[in-house]
Every structure is written in structure tokens, then in C-alpha cells.
Write a protein that holds these residues in place. Sequence first.
Motif, PDB file in Angstrom:
ATOM      1  N   THR A 209       0.792  -1.213   0.108  1.00 45.93           N
ATOM      2  CA  THR A 209      -0.002  -0.089  -0.068  1.00 45.93           C
ATOM      3  C   THR A 209       0.887   1.388   0.103  1.00 45.93           C
ATOM      4  OG1 THR A 209      -1.741   1.214   1.147  1.00 45.93           O
ATOM      5  CG2 THR A 209      -0.123  -0.042   2.489  1.00 45.93           C
ATOM      6  N   PHE A 210       2.082   1.061   0.735  1.00 47.20           N
ATOM      7  CA  PHE A 210       2.845   2.391   0.523  1.00 47.20           C
ATOM      8  C   PHE A 210       3.428   2.553  -0.825  1.00 47.20           C
ATOM      9  CE2 PHE A 210       3.037   0.498   4.818  1.00 47.20           C
ATOM     10  CZ  PHE A 210       2.665   1.689   5.540  1.00 47.20           C
ATOM     11  N   LYS A 211       3.349   1.608  -1.632  1.00 47.61           N
ATOM     12  CA  LYS A 211       3.714   2.223  -2.947  1.00 47.61           C
ATOM     13  C   LYS A 211       2.598   2.989  -3.947  1.00 47.61           C
ATOM     14  CE  LYS A 211       5.859  -2.360  -3.829  1.00 47.61           C
ATOM     15  NZ  LYS A 211       5.997  -3.846  -4.536  1.00 47.61           N
ATOM     16  N   ARG A 212       1.494   2.988  -3.464  1.00 43.17           N
ATOM     17  CA  ARG A 212       0.437   3.641  -4.022  1.00 43.17           C
ATOM     18  C   ARG A 212      -0.020   4.839  -3.446  1.00 43.17           C
ATOM     19  NH1 ARG A 212      -0.828  -1.455  -4.122  1.00 43.17           N
ATOM     20  NH2 ARG A 212      -1.979  -1.682  -2.549  1.00 43.17           N
ATOM     21  N   SER A 213       0.214   5.017  -1.730  1.00 42.40           N
ATOM     22  CA  SER A 213      -0.489   5.966  -1.101  1.00 42.40           C
ATOM     23  C   SER A 213       0.565   7.116  -0.810  1.00 42.40           C
ATOM     24  CB  SER A 213      -0.874   5.439   0.231  1.00 42.40           C
ATOM     25  OG  SER A 213      -1.293   6.436   1.067  1.00 42.40           O
ATOM     26  N   THR A 214       0.348   8.228  -0.831  1.00 44.33           N
ATOM     27  CA  THR A 214       1.100   9.552  -0.340  1.00 44.33           C
ATOM     28  C   THR A 214       0.630   9.962   1.008  1.00 44.33           C
ATOM     29  OG1 THR A 214      -0.582  10.870  -1.483  1.00 44.33           O
ATOM     30  CG2 THR A 214       1.370  10.089  -2.875  1.00 44.33           C
ATOM     31  N   HIS A 215      -0.200   9.244   1.548  1.00 39.61           N
ATOM     32  CA  HIS A 215      -0.553   9.769   3.081  1.00 39.61           C
ATOM     33  C   HIS A 215       0.296   9.636   4.255  1.00 39.61           C
ATOM     34  CE1 HIS A 215      -3.983  11.096   0.988  1.00 39.61           C
ATOM     35  NE2 HIS A 215      -4.428  10.167   0.443  1.00 39.61           N
ATOM     36  N   ALA A 216       1.014   8.323   4.003  1.00 38.45           N
ATOM     37  CA  ALA A 216       1.756   7.849   5.202  1.00 38.45           C
ATOM     38  C   ALA A 216       3.044   8.785   5.382  1.00 38.45           C
ATOM     39  CB  ALA A 216       2.387   6.353   5.030  1.00 38.45           C
ATOM     40  N   THR A 217       3.413   8.935   6.716  1.00 40.98           N
ATOM     41  CA  THR A 217       4.671   9.664   6.766  1.00 40.98           C
ATOM     42  C   THR A 217       5.704   8.944   7.754  1.00 40.98           C
ATOM     43  OG1 THR A 217       3.413  10.565   8.658  1.00 40.98           O
ATOM     44  CG2 THR A 217       3.225  11.987   6.681  1.00 40.98           C
ATOM     45  N   LEU A 218       5.920   7.704   7.208  1.00 47.09           N
ATOM     46  CA  LEU A 218       6.800   6.926   8.144  1.00 47.09           C
ATOM     47  C   LEU A 218       8.207   7.339   7.632  1.00 47.09           C
ATOM     48  CD1 LEU A 218       5.282   3.512   7.764  1.00 47.09           C
ATOM     49  CD2 LEU A 218       4.999   5.143   9.745  1.00 47.09           C
ATOM     50  N   ALA A 219       9.084   7.251   8.743  1.00 46.49           N
ATOM     51  CA  ALA A 219      10.549   7.932   8.129  1.00 46.49           C
ATOM     52  C   ALA A 219      11.266   6.601   7.657  1.00 46.49           C
ATOM     53  CB  ALA A 219      11.603   7.868   9.524  1.00 46.49           C
ATOM     54  N   ASN A 220      12.335   6.995   6.832  1.00 49.63           N
ATOM     55  CA  ASN A 220      12.991   6.004   5.983  1.00 49.63           C
ATOM     56  C   ASN A 220      13.658   5.106   6.817  1.00 49.63           C
ATOM     57  OD1 ASN A 220      12.260   7.452   3.737  1.00 49.63           O
ATOM     58  ND2 ASN A 220      14.110   8.426   3.474  1.00 49.63           N
ATOM     59  N   GLY A 221      13.824   3.604   6.474  1.00 50.56           N
ATOM     60  CA  GLY A 221      14.479   2.708   7.335  1.00 50.56           C
ATOM     61  C   GLY A 221      13.673   1.362   7.286  1.00 50.56           C
ATOM     62  N   VAL A 222      14.344   0.283   7.836  1.00 47.58           N
ATOM     63  CA  VAL A 222      13.827  -0.922   7.951  1.00 47.58           C
ATOM     64  C   VAL A 222      12.538  -1.049   8.854  1.00 47.58           C
ATOM     65  CG1 VAL A 222      14.257  -3.412   8.524  1.00 47.58           C
ATOM     66  CG2 VAL A 222      16.206  -1.826   7.389  1.00 47.58           C
ATOM     67  N   TYR A 223      11.769  -1.843   8.173  1.00 44.32           N
ATOM     68  CA  TYR A 223      10.337  -2.191   9.036  1.00 44.32           C
ATOM     69  C   TYR A 223       9.966  -3.408   9.004  1.00 44.32           C
ATOM     70  CZ  TYR A 223       9.254   2.916   9.174  1.00 44.32           C
ATOM     71  OH  TYR A 223       9.396   4.306   9.301  1.00 44.32           O
ATOM     72  N   ILE A 224       9.124  -4.069  10.171  1.00 44.84           N
ATOM     73  CA  ILE A 224       8.879  -5.192  10.238  1.00 44.84           C
ATOM     74  C   ILE A 224       7.469  -5.084  10.376  1.00 44.84           C
ATOM     75  CG2 ILE A 224       8.970  -7.339  11.649  1.00 44.84           C
ATOM     76  CD1 ILE A 224      11.222  -6.649  13.065  1.00 44.84           C
ATOM     77  N   HIS A 225       6.477  -6.063   9.770  1.00 47.61           N
ATOM     78  CA  HIS A 225       5.091  -5.669   9.833  1.00 47.61           C
ATOM     79  C   HIS A 225       4.672  -6.815  11.063  1.00 47.61           C
ATOM     80  CE1 HIS A 225       0.845  -5.668   9.009  1.00 47.61           C
ATOM     81  NE2 HIS A 225       1.042  -4.596   8.369  1.00 47.61           N
ATOM     82  N   PHE A 226       4.212  -6.312  12.214  1.00 46.70           N
ATOM     83  CA  PHE A 226       3.626  -7.073  13.178  1.00 46.70           C
ATOM     84  C   PHE A 226       1.943  -6.623  12.986  1.00 46.70           C
ATOM     85  CE2 PHE A 226       7.651  -6.205  15.161  1.00 46.70           C
ATOM     86  CZ  PHE A 226       7.987  -7.550  15.496  1.00 46.70           C
ATOM     87  N   ASP A 227       1.667  -6.066  13.845  1.00 48.78           N
ATOM     88  CA  ASP A 227      -0.010  -5.630  13.651  1.00 48.78           C
ATOM     89  C   ASP A 227      -0.009  -4.356  12.692  1.00 48.78           C
ATOM     90  OD1 ASP A 227       1.320  -4.069  15.623  1.00 48.78           O
ATOM     91  OD2 ASP A 227      -0.213  -3.721  16.823  1.00 48.78           O
ATOM     92  N   GLU A 228       1.186  -3.880  12.659  1.00 50.13           N
ATOM     93  CA  GLU A 228       1.271  -2.718  11.882  1.00 50.13           C
ATOM     94  C   GLU A 228       2.730  -2.343  11.405  1.00 50.13           C
ATOM     95  OE1 GLU A 228       1.729   0.738  15.064  1.00 50.13           O
ATOM     96  OE2 GLU A 228      -0.357   0.490  14.079  1.00 50.13           O
ATOM     97  N   PRO A 229       3.179  -1.758  10.252  1.00 51.90           N
ATOM     98  CA  PRO A 229       4.527  -1.545  10.253  1.00 51.90           C
ATOM     99  C   PRO A 229       5.379  -0.761  11.567  1.00 51.90           C
ATOM    100  CG  PRO A 229       3.385  -0.944   8.293  1.00 51.90           C
ATOM    101  CD  PRO A 229       2.405  -1.024   9.490  1.00 51.90           C
ATOM    102  N   ARG A 230       6.420  -1.615  11.906  1.00 52.15           N
ATOM    103  CA  ARG A 230       7.056  -0.775  13.168  1.00 52.15           C
ATOM    104  C   ARG A 230       8.441  -0.719  12.805  1.00 52.15           C
ATOM    105  NH1 ARG A 230       4.116  -0.831  17.941  1.00 52.15           N
ATOM    106  NH2 ARG A 230       2.144  -1.892  17.710  1.00 52.15           N
ATOM    107  N   ARG A 231       9.046   0.391  12.843  1.00 50.13           N
ATOM    108  CA  ARG A 231      10.301   0.594  12.576  1.00 50.13           C
ATOM    109  C   ARG A 231      11.614  -0.098  13.415  1.00 50.13           C
ATOM    110  NH1 ARG A 231      14.081   5.918  12.471  1.00 50.13           N
ATOM    111  NH2 ARG A 231      15.641   5.115  10.972  1.00 50.13           N
ATOM    112  N   VAL A 232      12.476  -0.713  12.689  1.00 50.37           N
ATOM    113  CA  VAL A 232      13.476  -1.324  13.344  1.00 50.37           C
ATOM    114  C   VAL A 232      14.765  -0.152  13.510  1.00 50.37           C
ATOM    115  CG1 VAL A 232      15.111  -3.227  13.568  1.00 50.37           C
ATOM    116  CG2 VAL A 232      13.029  -3.443  12.351  1.00 50.37           C
ATOM    117  N   GLU A 233      14.759   0.661  14.607  1.00 48.73           N
ATOM    118  CA  GLU A 233      15.631   1.774  14.447  1.00 48.73           C
ATOM    119  C   GLU A 233      16.836   1.511  14.537  1.00 48.73           C
ATOM    120  OE1 GLU A 233      15.814   4.103  18.557  1.00 48.73           O
ATOM    121  OE2 GLU A 233      13.886   3.021  18.877  1.00 48.73           O
TER     122      GLU A 233
END
Length: 868
Positions: A209-233
Motif C-alpha cells: 500500500t505504501f507504493k501507491r499512497s502518499t498519505h503515510a509519513t513514516l521515516a525512511n528505514g527498515v520495518y517489520i510488519h507485526f500488527d502494523e509496520p514498526r520501524r527497526v531503529e
Amino acid sequence: MEALRQMWGRVEVARQDSDSELFNALLLAGELALKLAAVGLLAAIPDDRDRHRYRLAFKLVRADGLGDWAASLDDILKGPASQQLCEIAKQTEKAELVQPCTSGSWQYEAIMSLKTVLDRLKLQYDALPGRPDARRWFSMFSILRNGTRGHGATVPSVKSDVCPALEKSIRFFTDNFSLFTREWAYLFRNISGKYRVTKISTSASSFDTFKRSTHATLANGVYIHFDEPRRVELLESSPEATDFFVPNGKFTERKFEFISYVSDDRLDGDAIPYMVPAENLPKSETRALGRLEVVGNCFVNIPAVPKDYIHRPALEHELQTALLADERDRIVTLSKKNNINKTSLALEVLHRVTQTKRYEIVCWFSARDIDLLLDGPRQVAPDVLTDIDIAKTFVGLIDPPNQREKGFNPKAFFEAHLSRQDAQHFEPILFVFDNFETVRNPPSLFMWLYQFVRHPNKILITARHKEFTGDFEIRVEGMAEDECRALIETSASRLDIVGLLTENYIGRLIDESGGHPYVLKVLLGEVAKARALVDIQRIVATQDRILHALFERTFAALSPAAQRVFLTLSNWHSAMPAIALQAVLLRPANERMDVVAAIEELRKSSLVEVFQSVEDNEDFISVPLSALEFGKSKLTASPLKTAVQADSEFLQMFGASQKTDIRHGIAPRIERLFSTISRAIAKDFGGLNDFLPIVHLLAQHSPAAWLSLASLYEEEGSPSSLEEAKASLRRYLEATPTNASSSVWKRLADLCETTNDFVGAVHALIEMCEHSVVPFFMVSNTANKLNSLFRTRALRVDTDEKRILVRRLADVMSERLSEADADDYSRLAYLYLHLHDAERAKALTLDGLKLDTQNEHLIRLADKLQLH
């Protein structure tokens, strides 16, 4: 998982070398697996008031030994932090690692294989129970690592002997642990706002969904999907995911080390986010009172108004009106980025509201995590971060008698009062949420409040981010000059520096602070310390912590386009024409972006100021000094640095300008640009192609640029350049059809004639006569030129085109015949002969002879028309 796949590739290479190399590679594989488990599970811990995730990250970036990593994993799985794991991680990853395992399970096989290795190497470890839990694998592997690669020496034959069991243990763990089978991806936000998604696991469809939507404002980086995308800081990679880096200690005040176990490369991590002590933090100066007190006509828990608050009458009146209004605006938002006195303004008005009878209770919930003090920003503990925190705080204030009964639900209790289901107990309540952007998951919390609040209750939110506008938004801009002067006067008197300040210095303080009260206070504090007028730019540039506190969150919340524009503006301290910025950033070398929207976003964020020239109403962009210095610091390590520097080189061609130069408009900037281009292409005219995209975009907004471009082509003088010069002049005329100067049409006609384009020349001259207020002699000269071209047969056009051209010019001359002399009459008469209108030609000849009986041209015409 890609990082592990790469690591196993390194193991296979080592296997071809020697058993000793294989053993060492397996140790690295196990170490990577352990650290990936730690950083992955750390990502499953959301922010909470006790800062468990930060406390663990604080420890891991400083860890110089694997034992600290194993201990942190124990904390995540069995310690205080374990209760904060997201629910899905509790049910899977935590359960897999803490539940006793039996023979045949992957956990049991991983532990027993590792036990075999430790026994063969004669390394001491805690005795295992009959049914061990897989959590022990981490401490056991730490013992192995420290006993061999870390601090011990191992005989090569023994290494060879234990490799199969060691590999078996690590593979059981990496192949089966649920964390490593989840979907991982690297998210990189493009300028468009959409994300480039690089999968790190076998599949990553949850991130599509992030490939198509422009509404998300997540920082660049590695993410794991648990219940939602969570950044691996604490896992670093790149958009290409070609290598992966985990912390490796060596922590200093500025940096710590990241290491790749695959390539052995190192990266520097930024230590600044991990400098705040991990222990319990002090409360904010604007924290809520722990109880309800009677103030005026209300029960409140609101703090006092800060003593140095400067009144802002217009905003205060607007906010008070909105809060007291008995309208259906359920949520009022006081919004402005960069901490421009929102909280102080809100408190001032709330204390006034208590003197009315609009509300019975005013509840204050503070999520503030940074206090801006004169000696610098200080991290503080927020009162609330989640819906549960809010509900429990409210219950503590109201103190209902049934709160200790079984089944009592604090959240349901709060929702009932928010929605007026318990209206019989209380008159209207005003709920105030300060620093809303720092709560956990602000959009979800906002929707929760929005869905439950009911009239006549109201909610007031103070926030930096524009997403939380509610039903009625009040924007807090920087302080006006009179407000700044009031603050300076008050602070200077308190600091005993009134005698040091000059009018010129006060003006510079106001100008460079951008109307930000905190920046003003800090600068005045520095004057007090030095007992002298300090260099403003130097002081601001050294206040790293202040700049970070003021702008970091604002910058992080910007769209990629706005970040790109801001970094470009920060690279050069100059008032920049908006159209020049747009022209440079939209050149083909850059990714497409909406520069106008980005500038507006920056303006609303108080990161830039927009001024308008009185000369031509053009917008000019300036960055306040404090924001400029922050932008420079962000640019230092930004991957955009090279692109920004390339853009800056083009922008500098417009010349530097101060705010005082804005009144002259954009014309001097364009003139400077073309002067610079002319010098740049003096030896190689082909270099003009490098500037054309910028010039073309600039000219679309400021058509006069086409004239300057035409001059460059004319100076070069080759046939192809003259054709481009004609094209540029035509583009100018197309863009200014109603007010084009006659000189431009004449210039185009002359160029056409130079290139033997007589049709083009005639068209230009006739257009000049029709659409410009030109002296009549120019109209007459055009007629003479047209007659001459027909006579010499230099103008070759078909009959219809000839008729149209002549008719247009004849009509213009006929309308202005009162200005004509005898020569003019003869020229017009010839035009009518070309139109085969002999009668009109005769009449003009006779009328012309009345003006001058001796005119040779008319005499010849009379003979030709047989008028004698």
C-alpha cells in the motif's frame, strides 16, 4: 530474511576455505542472529510513559559485549519491558522463546545443539532444566562467543569438531523463529510522497500500500510488519538493501558504531538521540496538577501561566471566543509548528475561561516531552501518551466511588463523560490535550476523541502537526514586531541588559529570530552572559540542542518535497525568488515535485518566510536564521547533499539578495542570471543546453526571460542560433499577447529578414501594427516594406495568404488615415492595387495629390491608373 541470507552466503564462502574460517563465520552468523532478534523485538515495543524502548535502545547502542545484548533480550522477554510488547509479538515471538520446550521442537534442538558445542569446548554455563526455554539460547551463545572469538583461544581440531552442531543450532533458530519469517522491508519515501518498498523477507505484500499512497509519513528505514509496520531503529540499511548494519558499541558524545557482519564495513550512528539519561525524567513545567482545584467558577487541573508570557490579544480573543461559543465545533485546534508559545497562549485563555460559567471542569492532559529552558531544552516525562493513560488520569481526577470495583473500566468511564452519557453528574467539560503530536499514534487517538466527544463538551488540542485540525483551527504565527519588542523589553529588564541593547541590534534580533519567543530569550541570555552584544549568527549556529528541539519533529513531519526544498534553501543564505527556486528544482536532473505546495507547507511550518515584492508582486523566500542553521546541520549527513549542492550552484547564478532587495522585484535577478550564463558559455556556447531547462521554466512564469534568451542566441549569431532567437521571441509574444512591446515585434521582423524569412518578417510587422500602439510612420514603413517585397518578388505566398496579409495592413492604415501624408497615401493605394481594388486606389491617389500635387509616387500612380 535478507540479512540472514547474506550471512549464510558468507558462511558458505568460509566453508570452502577452512574449518577454522567456517567456525569464525558461524560465530558471526550467531551474533548477527542474536542482535537481529534484539533489534526486531525492540521494534515491537511502542513508546510508553516509562520509556522502556528508549531505555533498552540506550543500553544497546552502548553495549560493547554480547552479554549486554542477551541481558536486554531477557528484559524484553521476561523483564519490565515484556508487558509493553505489542499483542501479536507477545502471542508469537515471546511465547516461542519463554515457554518450556520439549524434545522434537526447534527450540529444544537449537538449545541442545548449542549445549553440545559448549560441552565440547569445555565452557561453563548454567545448568539446563529438563524443559528449557529458548530464551536461554541467547545467554549460552554469548558464553560461546566470549569463550572463543571474544576472549579465548580454540584448538583448530576442536573448531572442526563442533562446526556441525554449531551450524545446526543457529539454523534451527534462524529458520524457525517467527520474527525472521515475518515480512520485513526497507521503506524509502520518494519526493512524490509514495514509497519505494524493498522487500527484505521472502514476501512483503503488507507494505504494498505504501507504493501507491502518499498519505503515510513514516521515516525512511527498515520495518517489520507485526500488527502494523514498526520501524527497526537499530538496524541500518539502504533502499537497495545490499548490506545490513547493527550497533557495535564504541559510543561517544557524537556517534557510535554500526557493523555489518557480512561485509565487515562500519557506519557511524548518531549518538544525539540517545544522550538523554534512561532513568526516570522530571515532569514538565506545564504538567497537569495531580488533582482538581477550584479556580474561578471551574474545577481545574491546569498549571499556571508562565511568568514571562507576552500577551497576544488577537489570538487570545479568537481562542477564547471559540472555546466559549455554544456552537457545534467540538474540537478546537491551536496549531503551529516549532513551539511558538502555543501552550502559554492556551493557559492564558483557559484561566480566563474559568471566570465564566461555560464549563464546570477543565481537564488538562500534557504529552509534552521537552521543556525549552533558557539554558537549553530538557527532556521531561509526559503525563499521558495513550488512550489508557488519558482514561486513568481522568479517573484519578474524578475519583469515582466504584473505581475499585471488579469490572470497572477506566476507558469506558472516560468515554461516557466525553460523550455526555453521564451528563447528569457534571455540567460541560473542556478537555485540553497539550503537545498532541507526541502521544503514541496521534491519528488513531485523534479519531477516538473525535468519535466520542459530544456537545456541549469541547476539546482543545495544541499541536505542531496540521493533521489534527478538528472542527475549528487557530494558527499561531510568529510574534509580530510589537510583541517581540515587548518580550525583549521584559527579558532585557530581568537580565539587566537594557543599556547594552541598541535599536539596530534589537531589529536584528527580531529579524533573525523569525518572531520565535524562545530563540529571542536564548539570544538575550547569551548577551547577558557575555555582557556585550554577541554575534547572532555565531550564537545560533552553536546551539545544536536548541535547534534540534525546535525543528527536528517539524522537519520529520514534512513531505519529502518540502524537506528537499528546505534543505536547498538552507544551503545558501539569500532571499530567493520563488519562481527561481521552482525553475531550478524542476529541471530534468531532479525528481518531479510540487515546489509551490512545498513552499506553502514550509511557510505554515514557520521554517520559511514569504515576502512579496511591491514592484511586480513576485514571491521571495527567506529562511529565518535559526531554521537556516538547523537546515545546514541536517544537510551535513543527508543523502540529498550532493543534489542540493548542484541546485545551489544554479540558484547562486541569480545572485545574492537581502530582504531589502525584494522591493526591486525579480527583474534584477533574471538579469543577473543571464549575465552569469553569458560568461559561462563565452568559450563554449554548447554549454547553454545545461541552463535551458531552468530558463524555459523561468520564462513560463516571467516571459521577459525569453527576451534575454533570444539575446544570448543573437550574440552567438550562427544560423541555428538565430532560428532559436526567433523562436524565443515568439514564445515571449505568445505569453504576452495583449501588451507586447512594438520593439519586440520589430526585433522579430528584423531577425526574420536577416535569415531571409520574409514571410515571418511581414507577419511580425503586421502584428506589430495591429496589436501595438505604434507611431503611424511605422505602419507606413510596413506598407512600404510589403509593397517592395511584392515588387521584387522576394515574398512568395499564395494568393489567399497575400490577400489576407494586405487586407490586415490596409485596414490598419485606413483607420489612421488622418495621420497620413502624401507618401503614406501612395503606399496605401499600392496595397489596394494588390487587393485588385482599383477604385479605392484611385480615390486614395486623388486625395493624396490634394495634400501634395508634386509627390512623385502619387504622380506615378496617377499615370498607372490613367487618372489624367
